[in-house]
Enzyme design. Structure first.
Site, PDB file in Angstrom:
ATOM      1  CD  GLU A  66      -2.928  -1.306   2.296  1.00 13.93           C
ATOM      2  OE1 GLU A  66      -2.652  -0.298   3.180  1.00 13.93           O
ATOM      3  OE2 GLU A  66      -3.529  -2.151   2.598  1.00 13.93           O
ATOM      4  CD  GLU A  75      -3.579  -6.538   2.042  1.00 13.35           C
ATOM      5  OE1 GLU A  75      -4.458  -5.855   3.122  1.00 13.35           O
ATOM      6  OE2 GLU A  75      -2.517  -6.243   2.660  1.00 13.35           O
TER       7      GLU A  75
END
Ligand code: BMA
Length: 382
Positions: free
Chosen positions: A194, A299
């Site tokens: 991320e 994810e």
């Protein structure tokens, strides 16, 4: 058969074998680590080979705990609901760097090693993330201040030696992961995830794109060239993005990523999720093709699953439009210490359980038994 016929057929056989070898060479390739172990090379090539056939469903910490249970031999929320285990198993190293016996979510590292071996032996794929502490402040991965952390890790920086000592521990952990024949268990390592968001010290506004690229490259070279760890595939992943330029802004380069992907959580309407996921997957598809990388949904989740038909009505139609190697659902933590509840896949008795079974019954959605048949760790390239 006379002598010359034997000679000719021998020559023919040789020729055929040479052709076969040449075509195998053509179809198989090497991951970023040119010294990768055989099993890692096979995994890399097989993931590419089966990419257009189906999507492996994964789950973080699946064998460790679920909603309402923890550390029960062989138990898994996915198994409770579907009768099979996930095709991909995610694990997490945060606090290994601090010499803790358990990670930041309480999973003991010695148990984790057992889960990883079990998952590998059953034919699943393993991926590992690392929410490492901020080495400059000593606080958690979510401590973005000050902005000098990434620079401080790079050679010449004040935390470089400390960070190296953390990588030594990570390398030692990876080197304990072995199968029955003593072979290293291939791992998809996903550090600095991320990295376009600003909530982790390595992400977004907390460093420059160039700094995080350097840190990514440094980490990989250290594990590979200094520590001699050769059973890792590397996964580069962002959070939400809108354009290819945005996705690639912090990309460390084709020599440093085998898998590329992003994390996505539904926080608004189903329609908004579908639109965002579809757009990001379209961009990812084209970048993966252009850069010869394996695309994945590193994810995903819809927290606490308030929609009982989310898997078949919302997730499946989007996934089926794209080529994705795997999609990893985040952890079924259940009730947490802070009073909140967290899960992303249904557990036995949950309202979305039937819908999840239906989702998994789709021929393109793979759990462990589907992927075990593909024998990802052996040479399957025709
Ligand atoms: C987050 C949450 C946290 C957890 C962290 C690392 O998304 O699940 O509870 O500590 O991931 O696994």
């Amino acid at each position: 058969m006379n002598k010359s016929a034997k000679y000719v057929s021998g020559l023919l056989l040789c020729f055929c074998l040479m052709l076969q070898y040449a075509s195998a060479q053509k179809q198989s390739g090497l991951p970023c680590d040119k010294k990768a172990t055989q099993e890692t090379i096979h995994l890399y090539n097989n993931l590419k080979k089966v990419l257009s056939e189906g999507i492996m469903i994964g789950h973080q910490d699946d064998l460790a705990y679920g909603v309402n249970w923890e550390y029960e031999d062989g138990r898994s929320d996915v198994k409770d609901v579907t009768g099979d285990y996930p095709a991909v198993m995610g694990f997490e190293l945060g606090r290994l760097e601090l010499d803790h016996a358990a990670n930041l979510d309480g999973v003991p590292f010695d148990k984790m090693k057992g889960f990883i071996k079990d998952a590998y032996q059953q034919g699943s794929v393993i991926t590992i993330s690392w929410h490492l502490n901020n080495p400059l402040t000593g606080k958690t991965a979510w401590d973005p201040s000050p902005k000098e952390t990434v620079a401080s890790i790079l050679p010449g920086g004040s935390t470089n030696a400390l960070y190296n000592s953390w990588l030594d521990k990570v390398a030692a952990f990876f080197q304990t992961l072995k199968g029955d024949k003593g072979e290293y268990i291939p791992i998809i390592f996903r550090p600095f995830h991320e990295l376009n968001g600003s909530w982790f010290w390595w992400g977004g506004k907390n460093c420059t794109p160039d700094e995080i690229k350097q840190l990514y490259q440094y980490t990989e070279k250290y594990l590979r060239d200094v520590k001699g760890v050769h059973h890792l595939l590397y996964a580069f992943n962002t959070d939400k993005f809108y354009t290819a330029d945005e996705f690639l802004e912090r990309y460390p380069g084709d020599n440093y990523a085998d898998i590329i992907g992003f994390d996505i959580y539904q926080r608004g309407t189903n329609a908004a999720f579908m639109k965002d996921a579809d757009n990001m997957l379209s961009i990812l598809d084209s970048i993966a093709l252009a850069h010869n990388k394996i695309p994945a949904l590193t994810e995903f989740g819809y927290g606490n699953l308030p929609d009982a038909t989310w898997f078949t009505s919302t997730l499946l139609p989007v996934l089926k439009k794209h080529k994705i190697s795997y999609a990893l659902a985040w952890r079924n933590a259940g009730a947490k210490q802070d009073g909140s509840t967290e899960f992303y896949l249904p557990y036995k008795g949950h309202a979305a359980a039937g819908d999840f079974v239906q989702f998994c019954n789709d021929a393109q959605i793979w759990l462990q038994q589907d992927i075990a048949k593909k024998k990802l760790y052996v040479n399957n390239i025709p």
